[in-house]
Motif scaffolding. Structure first.
Motif, short mmCIF file in Angstrom:
data_model
loop_
_atom_site.label_atom_id
_atom_site.label_comp_id
_atom_site.label_asym_id
_atom_site.label_seq_id
_atom_site.Cartn_x
_atom_site.Cartn_y
_atom_site.Cartn_z
N UNK A 26 -20.76 -4.09 3.74
CA UNK A 26 -20.18 -2.75 3.71
C UNK A 26 -18.69 -2.73 4.01
N UNK A 27 -18.04 -3.89 3.92
CA UNK A 27 -16.63 -3.99 4.30
C UNK A 27 -15.75 -4.34 3.10
N UNK A 28 -14.62 -3.64 2.98
CA UNK A 28 -13.72 -3.87 1.86
C UNK A 28 -12.54 -4.75 2.26
N UNK A 29 -11.99 -5.40 1.26
CA UNK A 29 -10.75 -6.18 1.40
C UNK A 29 -9.78 -5.66 0.36
N UNK A 30 -8.66 -5.10 0.79
CA UNK A 30 -7.61 -4.66 -0.13
C UNK A 30 -6.67 -5.83 -0.37
N UNK A 31 -6.42 -6.12 -1.64
CA UNK A 31 -5.57 -7.25 -2.00
C UNK A 31 -4.33 -6.74 -2.72
N UNK A 32 -3.16 -7.07 -2.21
CA UNK A 32 -1.94 -6.59 -2.83
C UNK A 32 -0.70 -7.11 -2.15
N UNK A 33 0.47 -6.70 -2.62
CA UNK A 33 1.73 -7.19 -2.05
C UNK A 33 1.97 -6.64 -0.65
N UNK A 34 2.81 -7.36 0.07
CA UNK A 34 3.19 -6.91 1.40
C UNK A 34 4.07 -5.67 1.35
N UNK A 35 4.46 -5.14 2.50
CA UNK A 35 5.31 -3.94 2.53
C UNK A 35 6.64 -4.17 1.83
N UNK A 53 -3.10 4.30 11.01
CA UNK A 53 -1.91 4.09 11.82
C UNK A 53 -1.58 2.62 11.99
N UNK A 54 -2.59 1.78 12.09
CA UNK A 54 -2.35 0.34 12.24
C UNK A 54 -1.77 -0.25 10.95
N UNK A 55 -2.20 0.29 9.81
CA UNK A 55 -1.64 -0.16 8.53
C UNK A 55 -0.17 0.21 8.44
N UNK A 56 0.15 1.43 8.88
CA UNK A 56 1.54 1.88 8.87
C UNK A 56 2.39 1.05 9.84
N UNK A 57 1.83 0.73 11.00
CA UNK A 57 2.57 -0.07 11.98
C UNK A 57 2.86 -1.47 11.45
N UNK A 58 1.99 -1.95 10.55
CA UNK A 58 2.21 -3.27 9.96
C UNK A 58 3.32 -3.26 8.91
N UNK A 60 3.41 -1.02 5.99
CA UNK A 60 3.10 -0.36 4.73
C UNK A 60 3.28 1.16 4.84
N UNK A 61 3.94 1.73 3.87
CA UNK A 61 4.10 3.19 3.80
C UNK A 61 2.92 3.72 2.98
N UNK A 62 2.27 4.75 3.49
CA UNK A 62 1.05 5.23 2.85
C UNK A 62 1.20 6.60 2.20
N UNK A 63 2.34 7.23 2.36
CA UNK A 63 2.53 8.57 1.79
C UNK A 63 3.94 8.72 1.25
N UNK A 64 4.11 9.67 0.35
CA UNK A 64 5.43 9.99 -0.17
C UNK A 64 5.85 9.12 -1.33
N UNK A 67 5.77 5.21 -1.03
CA UNK A 67 4.51 4.61 -0.58
C UNK A 67 4.26 3.26 -1.24
N UNK A 68 3.78 2.32 -0.46
CA UNK A 68 3.37 1.02 -0.98
C UNK A 68 1.98 1.15 -1.59
N UNK A 69 1.68 0.40 -2.65
CA UNK A 69 0.33 0.45 -3.23
C UNK A 69 -0.77 0.15 -2.21
N UNK A 70 -0.55 -0.85 -1.36
CA UNK A 70 -1.55 -1.19 -0.35
C UNK A 70 -1.67 -0.07 0.68
N UNK A 71 -0.54 0.53 1.06
CA UNK A 71 -0.58 1.65 1.99
C UNK A 71 -1.35 2.83 1.42
N UNK A 72 -1.13 3.12 0.13
CA UNK A 72 -1.85 4.21 -0.52
C UNK A 72 -3.34 3.91 -0.57
N UNK A 73 -3.69 2.68 -0.90
CA UNK A 73 -5.10 2.30 -0.96
C UNK A 73 -5.75 2.45 0.41
#
Length: 374
Positions: A26-35, A53-58, A60-64, A67-73
């Motif tokens: 039941x666990x996903x792995x997102x594969x993509x470029x870094x921030x 929040x942990x993804x953002x702290x790493x 990746x931008x997740x909005x706007x 936004x990075x593709x990985x952050x959006x995912x």
């Protein structure tokens, strides 16, 4: 001070060891470029994240607009009604180009092939089950499908043109989701496969079918009946409005099998393996006799019974003549029928089972009549 109990009753308790496969369905792995703009501490090659929040702290931008593709995912994953307890992210590493390599975009950073990223994620032994592309060029998706086919994993991706699926329909462990690229498409729509994976992985293995549920954070696609018919034949998944509700349709891997069947098969194999090996580990010895073979047989049956409870395997049924049709049947050899060589090898062979898939109802057709009297 001794209580002298051991003089009368001497008890020794052994702690039994238990084998765990580490498999997780039941666990996903997102594969993509870094921030695009990493911070002082770049994210790990393969990391676990428990909230957005942990993804953002790493980094990746997740909005706007930036936004990075990985952050959006990741945002789409954590936006579903049943949020994942954790997600994993595998970062494509940049690679150095040689001087004589053609470079159509001098400003772009060349990244490693995604199959190398997947291999590194596999070696990390994190227990992820479904790999999901984010920001991976469509030309590289077939590579990821090829990699996944030889593993007990599943791969998912999204694409925009209904008439141009980027992955061949020969893979039993890959599913594609067409979102239908339009001027109104938002970045989250390109992560529709992430929404679908998280939505259906939230159900226990065997209890789900990957259609007829709503998604969060993504737009409902608008396809003509002609396009829908082509997606069904392709096959691909898609998200359209039925009545006043957006519902996922499709639910098949590229080769045409149902996604839930692939997931249940993987779970059943893992469950039966663990039950049998733990029985072997917990016992000082299982004799190569009918009694010992029966112990192994009971673990096969226990796993199949759990498959019935999860609704992956059909319950016993009866035909019109009242004959019972078992949901599963099993067979194991008699010790007397095995050769000396087989017994000397200490390997038990010819243990078999056959089980009827419970399947799922996706659509219903009812024929009725209005009459003045019966």
């Amino acid at each position: 001070m001794s209580n002298n109990l051991s003089r009368i009753v001497d008890i020794t308790i052994e702690l039994q060891s238990v084998v765990s496969s580490g498999a997780n369905f039941d666990t996903i792995l997102i594969v993509g470029p870094g921030p695009k703009n990493p911070g002082a501490t770049p994210p790990p090659d393969v990391g676990v994240y428990y909230e957005l929040g942990e993804v953002n702290e790493a980094g990746w931008v997740s909005e706007g607009a930036d936004a990075d593709p990985v952050g959006t995912a990741a945002r789409v994953a954590f936006s579903q009604t049943t949020k994942p307890s954790q997600i994993f992210i595998a970062v494509q590493k940049p690679v150095e180009e040689t001087v004589d390599e053609a470079d159509d975009d001098p400003g772009a950073v060349k990244l490693e092939s995604p199959n190398l990223t997947l291999s590194r994620a596999e070696e990390a032994e994190t227990g992820w089950y479904v790999a999901l592309a984010a920001g991976i060029p469509e030309s590289d998706l077939e590579i990821m499908a090829e990699w996944t086919e030889s593993r007990e994993k599943i791969f998912g991706y999204a694409y925009g043109d209904p008439a141009d699926n980027p992955v061949s329909n020969i893979y039993y462990r890959t599913f594609g989701v067409c979102y239908g690229e339009t001027p109104n498409t938002i970045p989250a729509d390109r992560c529709m496969h992430v929404a679908i994976a998280v939505r259906f992985l939230s159900y226990p293995t065997g209890s789900e079918t990957w259609v007829n549920k709503s998604l969060a954070a993504v737009n409902i696609s608008k396809f003509s009946s002609t396009v829908i018919n082509s997606l069904e034949k392709d096959p691909a998944s898609y998200y359209i409005k039925i009545g006043n509700t957006g519902l996922v349709q499709g639910g098949k891997v590229r080769a045409g099998e149902w996604i839930d069947v692939i997931r249940f098969r993987d779970w059943l194999k893992n469950d039966m393996q663990l039950r049998i090996i733990n029985t072997i580990v917990k016992n000082s010895k299982i004799p190569y006799t009918d009694k010992g073979i029966g112990i192994i047989h009971n673990q096969m049956i226990a796993s199949l019974k759990e498959g019935v409870r999860r609704e992956g395997i059909a319950e016993d049924a009866y035909d019109e003549e009242g004959n019972r049709i078992p949901g599963y049947i099993t067979s194991v050899p008699l010790a007397a029928n095995l050769t000396d060589e087989q017994k000397a090898s200490r390997k038990l062979i010819d243990c078999k089972f056959s089980a009827i898939l419970a399947g799922a109802i996706h659509a219903v057709k009812v024929n009725g009549a209005l009459v003045y009297s019966y």
